[in-house]
Design an enzyme around this catalytic site. Structure first.
Site, short mmCIF file in Angstrom:
data_model
loop_
_atom_site.label_atom_id
_atom_site.label_comp_id
_atom_site.label_asym_id
_atom_site.label_seq_id
_atom_site.Cartn_x
_atom_site.Cartn_y
_atom_site.Cartn_z
N CYS A 92 -33.36 1.44 -18.48
CA CYS A 92 -33.66 2.79 -19.01
C CYS A 92 -35.13 2.87 -19.42
O CYS A 92 -36.01 2.77 -18.57
CB CYS A 92 -32.69 3.14 -20.12
SG CYS A 92 -32.81 4.87 -20.58
N GLU A 120 -24.74 -1.43 -18.88
CA GLU A 120 -23.83 -1.84 -19.96
C GLU A 120 -22.88 -0.72 -20.37
O GLU A 120 -21.92 -0.94 -21.11
CB GLU A 120 -24.64 -2.35 -21.17
CG GLU A 120 -25.31 -1.30 -22.01
CD GLU A 120 -26.59 -0.71 -21.42
OE1 GLU A 120 -26.93 -1.02 -20.25
OE2 GLU A 120 -27.24 0.09 -22.12
N HIS A 164 -27.70 2.97 -17.47
CA HIS A 164 -27.26 1.94 -18.41
C HIS A 164 -26.13 1.13 -17.79
O HIS A 164 -24.96 1.54 -17.86
CB HIS A 164 -26.81 2.59 -19.71
CG HIS A 164 -27.93 3.12 -20.55
ND1 HIS A 164 -28.62 2.33 -21.44
CD2 HIS A 164 -28.50 4.34 -20.60
CE1 HIS A 164 -29.56 3.04 -22.02
NE2 HIS A 164 -29.52 4.26 -21.52
N1 LIG Z 1 -32.20 6.86 -23.39
C1 LIG Z 1 -33.52 6.86 -23.54
O1 LIG Z 1 -34.04 6.17 -24.39
C2 LIG Z 1 -34.32 7.74 -22.65
C3 LIG Z 1 -35.67 7.19 -22.30
C4 LIG Z 1 -36.74 8.26 -22.28
N2 LIG Z 1 -37.06 8.68 -23.67
C5 LIG Z 1 -36.27 9.47 -21.48
O2 LIG Z 1 -35.94 10.48 -22.08
O3 LIG Z 1 -36.22 9.44 -20.24
#
Ligand SMILES: NC(=O)CC[C@H](N)C(=O)O
Length: 194
Positions: A77, A177, A175
């Site tokens: 991510c 996980e 993700h």
């Molecule tokens: N889940 C997150 O931390 C997202 C990562 C990043 N801030 C985004 O919005 O793409």
């Protein structure tokens, strides 16, 4: 096998630790450069806002270490986004491992994208035994466009990089996980890379 999850204060650590344990492996958390360099596999997690996460990473000095690693590294991510050249989120530079600039989805779609989507155009050993159009779970407002390092794509307003690879460096926007059996299989593929 020594698995190290980089601890720089901006990662969704526990769920990754638990997912690795479910696969029968043990991971350790560390921000120690030597311990990370000596690991067999390194996971670079990340949740939150890119520029503040990058500042936290720089505070550990590991922004200078990660690009020099020779073993398999998996960015997850925000971790994948920070491995790119830059991110529009807080106008931050990235580690420059992937030659892509992370940008924001437009206001034509609801952001963040929160939920299940499909991955396609799967390349790389990271997706061994993973079917085209498999479902994965995502939470993000920013994305890496399609580029030469794209090894999986997904569609949300635009076609974007759901996963990247450059040599021993891998990144997934989703993700694993939190992506059920598909995510476990992808994590297992990463952990069993030679
Ligand atoms: N889940 C997150 O931390 C997202 C990562 C990043 N801030 C985004 O919005 O793409």
């Amino acid at each position: 096998m020594k698995i190290v999850i980089i601890d720089y204060g901006a990662g969704n650590i526990q769920s990754i630790m638990f997912a690795i344990k479910r696969l029968g492996y043990k991971a350790v958390l560390s921000n120690d450069a030597e311990e990370i360099k000596n690991a067999d596999k390194v996971i670079f997690p990340g949740v939150g806002e890119a520029s503040s996460a990058m500042a936290k990473l720089k505070a550990t000095g590991l922004d200078k270490v990660i690009p020099t690693l020779k073993q398999p590294v998996l960015g997850i991510c925000l971790g994948m986004q920070l491995m790119c050249h830059s991110s529009e989120e807080g106008s931050t530079e990235g580690l420059g491992i992937f030659d892509l600039d992370v940008v924001k989805f437009s206001n034509k779609v609801k952001v963040p994208q929160i939920g299940w989507n499909q991955i396609s155009n799967l390349k790389s050993e990271l997706f061994t035994n993973i079917a085209e159009k498999s479902y994965i779970y995502l939470v993000h407002s920013f994305y890496a466009p399609i580029g030469p390092e794209t090894i999986a794509s997904s569609e949300y307003e635009v076609n974007y990089s759901a996963a990247l690879q450059k040599g021993n460096f891998y990144g997934v926007q989703f993700h694993p996980e939190k992506s059920s059996d598909v995510g476990s299989e992808i994590l297992k593929n990463f952990l069993t890379l030679i």
